[in-house]
Write an enzyme that holds these catalytic residues in place. Structure first.
Site, PDB file in Angstrom:
ATOM      1  N   ASP A  45     -17.931  28.553  12.868  1.00 33.35           N
ATOM      2  CA  ASP A  45     -19.291  28.794  13.326  1.00 33.35           C
ATOM      3  C   ASP A  45     -19.243  29.629  14.594  1.00 33.35           C
ATOM      4  O   ASP A  45     -19.435  29.142  15.693  1.00 33.35           O
ATOM      5  CB  ASP A  45     -19.958  27.434  13.601  1.00 33.35           C
ATOM      6  CG  ASP A  45     -21.270  27.596  14.327  1.00 33.35           C
ATOM      7  OD1 ASP A  45     -21.981  28.566  14.056  1.00 33.35           O
ATOM      8  OD2 ASP A  45     -21.571  26.737  15.179  1.00 33.35           O
ATOM      9  N   HIS A  51     -31.507  30.154   9.634  1.00 32.46           N
ATOM     10  CA  HIS A  51     -30.904  30.717  10.835  1.00 32.46           C
ATOM     11  C   HIS A  51     -29.951  31.803  10.381  1.00 32.46           C
ATOM     12  O   HIS A  51     -28.880  31.528   9.844  1.00 32.46           O
ATOM     13  CB  HIS A  51     -30.181  29.641  11.648  1.00 32.46           C
ATOM     14  CG  HIS A  51     -31.047  29.061  12.706  1.00 32.46           C
ATOM     15  ND1 HIS A  51     -30.572  28.281  13.732  1.00 32.46           N
ATOM     16  CD2 HIS A  51     -32.382  29.173  12.917  1.00 32.46           C
ATOM     17  CE1 HIS A  51     -31.582  27.936  14.525  1.00 32.46           C
ATOM     18  NE2 HIS A  51     -32.687  28.453  14.049  1.00 32.46           N
ATOM     19  N   ASP A  65     -29.857  33.825  14.808  1.00 32.26           N
ATOM     20  CA  ASP A  65     -29.115  32.894  15.663  1.00 32.26           C
ATOM     21  C   ASP A  65     -27.666  33.355  15.787  1.00 32.26           C
ATOM     22  O   ASP A  65     -26.856  33.119  14.900  1.00 32.26           O
ATOM     23  CB  ASP A  65     -29.176  31.474  15.068  1.00 32.26           C
ATOM     24  CG  ASP A  65     -28.437  30.469  15.945  1.00 32.26           C
ATOM     25  OD1 ASP A  65     -28.075  30.809  17.083  1.00 32.26           O
ATOM     26  OD2 ASP A  65     -28.215  29.326  15.484  1.00 32.26           O
ATOM     27  N   ASP A 103     -20.919  32.593  15.157  1.00 29.07           N
ATOM     28  CA  ASP A 103     -22.160  33.258  15.534  1.00 29.07           C
ATOM     29  C   ASP A 103     -22.004  34.733  15.880  1.00 29.07           C
ATOM     30  O   ASP A 103     -22.453  35.192  16.918  1.00 29.07           O
ATOM     31  CB  ASP A 103     -22.825  32.511  16.693  1.00 29.07           C
ATOM     32  CG  ASP A 103     -23.153  31.080  16.314  1.00 29.07           C
ATOM     33  OD1 ASP A 103     -24.158  30.865  15.650  1.00 29.07           O
ATOM     34  OD2 ASP A 103     -22.374  30.177  16.673  1.00 29.07           O
ATOM     35  N   TRP A 146     -32.004  20.959  16.720  1.00 31.74           N
ATOM     36  CA  TRP A 146     -30.560  20.910  16.475  1.00 31.74           C
ATOM     37  C   TRP A 146     -29.940  20.058  17.567  1.00 31.74           C
ATOM     38  O   TRP A 146     -30.221  20.254  18.748  1.00 31.74           O
ATOM     39  CB  TRP A 146     -29.917  22.300  16.487  1.00 31.74           C
ATOM     40  CG  TRP A 146     -28.436  22.157  16.358  1.00 31.74           C
ATOM     41  CD1 TRP A 146     -27.743  21.807  15.228  1.00 31.74           C
ATOM     42  CD2 TRP A 146     -27.465  22.243  17.412  1.00 31.74           C
ATOM     43  NE1 TRP A 146     -26.405  21.691  15.511  1.00 31.74           N
ATOM     44  CE2 TRP A 146     -26.210  21.951  16.837  1.00 31.74           C
ATOM     45  CE3 TRP A 146     -27.532  22.536  18.774  1.00 31.74           C
ATOM     46  CZ2 TRP A 146     -25.025  21.936  17.584  1.00 31.74           C
ATOM     47  CZ3 TRP A 146     -26.359  22.522  19.518  1.00 31.74           C
ATOM     48  CH2 TRP A 146     -25.117  22.240  18.920  1.00 31.74           C
ATOM     49  N   GLU A 203     -32.139  21.000  11.734  1.00 28.62           N
ATOM     50  CA  GLU A 203     -31.034  21.910  11.387  1.00 28.62           C
ATOM     51  C   GLU A 203     -29.712  21.168  11.238  1.00 28.62           C
ATOM     52  O   GLU A 203     -29.241  20.518  12.163  1.00 28.62           O
ATOM     53  CB  GLU A 203     -30.899  22.983  12.483  1.00 28.62           C
ATOM     54  CG  GLU A 203     -29.753  23.951  12.245  1.00 28.62           C
ATOM     55  CD  GLU A 203     -29.632  25.017  13.336  1.00 28.62           C
ATOM     56  OE1 GLU A 203     -30.407  24.968  14.314  1.00 28.62           O
ATOM     57  OE2 GLU A 203     -28.746  25.882  13.201  1.00 28.62           O
ATOM     58  N   HIS A 232     -23.199  27.130   9.176  1.00 24.83           N
ATOM     59  CA  HIS A 232     -22.989  25.684   9.308  1.00 24.83           C
ATOM     60  C   HIS A 232     -22.426  25.015   8.067  1.00 24.83           C
ATOM     61  O   HIS A 232     -22.793  23.897   7.726  1.00 24.83           O
ATOM     62  CB  HIS A 232     -24.297  25.004   9.719  1.00 24.83           C
ATOM     63  CG  HIS A 232     -24.670  25.302  11.133  1.00 24.83           C
ATOM     64  ND1 HIS A 232     -25.734  24.719  11.771  1.00 24.83           N
ATOM     65  CD2 HIS A 232     -24.105  26.130  12.047  1.00 24.83           C
ATOM     66  CE1 HIS A 232     -25.810  25.173  13.003  1.00 24.83           C
ATOM     67  NE2 HIS A 232     -24.840  26.036  13.189  1.00 24.83           N
ATOM     68  N   LYS A 248     -25.481  20.793  10.249  1.00 26.60           N
ATOM     69  CA  LYS A 248     -24.236  21.481  10.583  1.00 26.60           C
ATOM     70  C   LYS A 248     -23.079  20.702   9.986  1.00 26.60           C
ATOM     71  O   LYS A 248     -23.169  19.488   9.805  1.00 26.60           O
ATOM     72  CB  LYS A 248     -24.116  21.552  12.118  1.00 26.60           C
ATOM     73  CG  LYS A 248     -23.032  22.456  12.629  1.00 26.60           C
ATOM     74  CD  LYS A 248     -23.283  22.832  14.095  1.00 26.60           C
ATOM     75  CE  LYS A 248     -22.145  23.675  14.618  1.00 26.60           C
ATOM     76  NZ  LYS A 248     -22.449  24.255  15.934  1.00 26.60           N
ATOM     77  N   ASP A 304     -28.538  27.002   8.631  1.00 24.89           N
ATOM     78  CA  ASP A 304     -27.919  28.075   9.414  1.00 24.89           C
ATOM     79  C   ASP A 304     -26.766  28.623   8.569  1.00 24.89           C
ATOM     80  O   ASP A 304     -25.964  27.858   8.028  1.00 24.89           O
ATOM     81  CB  ASP A 304     -27.414  27.483  10.740  1.00 24.89           C
ATOM     82  CG  ASP A 304     -26.804  28.525  11.664  1.00 24.89           C
ATOM     83  OD1 ASP A 304     -25.876  29.225  11.229  1.00 24.89           O
ATOM     84  OD2 ASP A 304     -27.231  28.613  12.831  1.00 24.89           O
TER      85      ASP A 304
END
Ligand code: RNT
Ligand code: ZN
Length: 411
Positions: A286, A278, A318, A288, A179, A218, A254, A220, A251
């Site tokens: 984003d 992810h 993640d 997380d 990433w 990855e 993303h 995004k 992810d």
């Protein structure tokens, strides 16, 4: 449990088999919740995060690799099923010396490898293309400056070499995920050059074939400081991965703020060989957040179950929440992930597909919804029992004790 077992059996579902498969499904636990994505390499003070940021300052952050490993061991005690550890290159241990990212070697991860062996936890690996002076322009592998690009290519090559050493040591492949934060805040005049350069750089990193590394890229949509343009977008990386025969990583956070990934799995897997997921919980951006047992998560695993695709997806968590007890953050998210896997394995897929084939769409909808109030909790408790791990509501006290004994002293 026996009535739960019977209730599922009446729908054609074998709970024992589901428990066995749920326990055997690997989840690669991210190393970076323990210390808010700080890493342990020796570096200049005050470097910015480079597109990702853990918010909060709850006490107890792991300050050293030993503290982090101690935390992971506590997590391992409370999470049922097979776990791996997903390490980032910035978690290198260089004995007080500054070793730049392009010069990292397997020996800087010797303690991690020994720990993995001792805990019987396999390691995965990530090059770290952020939080570094050469990432401060917002571009790394796609930087227009050749020397900067070359530095990051060298880092990528070094990381694959380290991942191979990990694979050899653990006697099984190491997942390597790329990433990069590359992108910009506002409209670039030239979107093309960076993407062309990224292709060149990735090709250079991946030139050497490796049977020990399983590589993924990855994508995004946007990040902090890259709100308008991200070089490694979904279309870019999906196409790159497909054309190079490597894996593609999705992810959950993303995408557009309300976009979910469950519907993408059957689309990508028509053409891609494998996906890395992810597992995260986006909240508006984003951000997380700690993973929860929610629809977004269940729907992903239901798709994998309904498409018989378990051997084509790799799973990794993640997220990073620095505002609550970090051990609890791990345990909540990892248990939720395992729970959602089990939930999917208890899906009456055969029955649902039959109803669908018969045109009974109301019956299909009813059964899908009613599965939510089946005695799932009893099957989950049984899974925990078989794995010799505490059931729900019985592990948090242990985390509180760990907080009193260990975390609260880290100030
Ligand atoms: C960032 C990506 C990436 C990171 C880790 C630390 O937006 O999700 O996976 O979270 O590499
Ligand atoms: Zn991610």
């Amino acid at each position: 449990m026996s009535t739960a077992k019977q209730q599922y059996a009446a729908l054609g579902i074998n709970t024992d088999r589901a428990i066995r498969q749920a326990l055997g499904t690997s989840i690669s636990m991210h190393c970076w919740q323990a210390d808010d994505v700080g890493g342990f390499e020796v570096k200049e003070a005050g470097l910015a995060g480079g597109g990702i940021m853990a918010t909060g300052n709850y006490p107890g952050r792991a300050r050293t690799p030993d503290e982090a490993r101690q935390d992971y061991e506590q997590v391992l005690k409370l999470v049922p099923g097979t776990l791996r550890l997903n390490l980032h290159a910035c978690y290198a241990e260089t004995a007080g010396k500054i070793v730049d990212r392009d010069a990292l070697e397997p020996r800087h991860f010797a303690n991690w490898m020994a720990w993995g062996k001792q805990q019987r936890v396999h390691l995965d690996f990530n090059p770290t293309f952020f939080a570094h002076p050469k990432a401060n322009d917002g571009f790394t592998l796609s930087h227009t400056d050749r020397a900067i690009r070359q530095f990051w290519i060298q880092h990528g090559i070094a990381c694959r070499y380290i991942a191979e050493a990990m694979a050899r040591k653990q006697g099984g492949p190491c997942v390597v995920n790329y990433w990069i934060p590359d992108g910009c805040k506002d409209y670039p005049a030239d979107r093309w050059t960076h993407r062309a350069l990224l292709t060149e750089s990735l090709d250079a990193i991946l030139r050497k074939q490796s049977r020990l590394c399983v590589d993924y890229v990855e994508s995004k949509l946007f990040g902090l400081g890259s709100e308008e343009y991200v070089v490694g977008s979904a279309e870019y990386y999906s196409s790159y991965a497909l054309s190079r025969g490597i894996g593609y990583c999705l992810d959950m956070g993303h995408w557009h703020p309300t976009e979910e990934i469950y519907d993408k799995i059957s689309a990508y897997l028509q053409f891609h060989k494998k996906l890395l997921l992810h597992v995260s919980r986006p909240v508006r951006w984003d951000s997380d957040h700690v993973v929860l047992f929610n629809d977004a998560l269940r729907n992903i695993f239901l798709e994998i179950q309904r498409g018989h695709a378990w051997d084509r997806v790799a799973l990794a968590t993640d997220y990073f929440d620095a505002s609550i007890n970090r051990i609890a953050a791990y345990v909540i998210g990892l248990r939720a992930t395992r729970k959602a896997i089990l939930y999917a394995l208890l899906d009456p897929t055969v029955k649902l597909k039959k109803l669908e084939a018969a045109g009974d769409n109301a019956g299909r909808l009813a059964l899908m919804d009613e599965m939510k109030t089946m005695p799932f909790g009893a099957v989950w408790d049984e899974l925990c029992r078989q794995a010799d791990k505490p059931p729900d509501r019985a592990w948090m006290d242990e985390v509180r004790q760990y907080e009193t004994r260990i975390l609260s002293r880290r100030t």
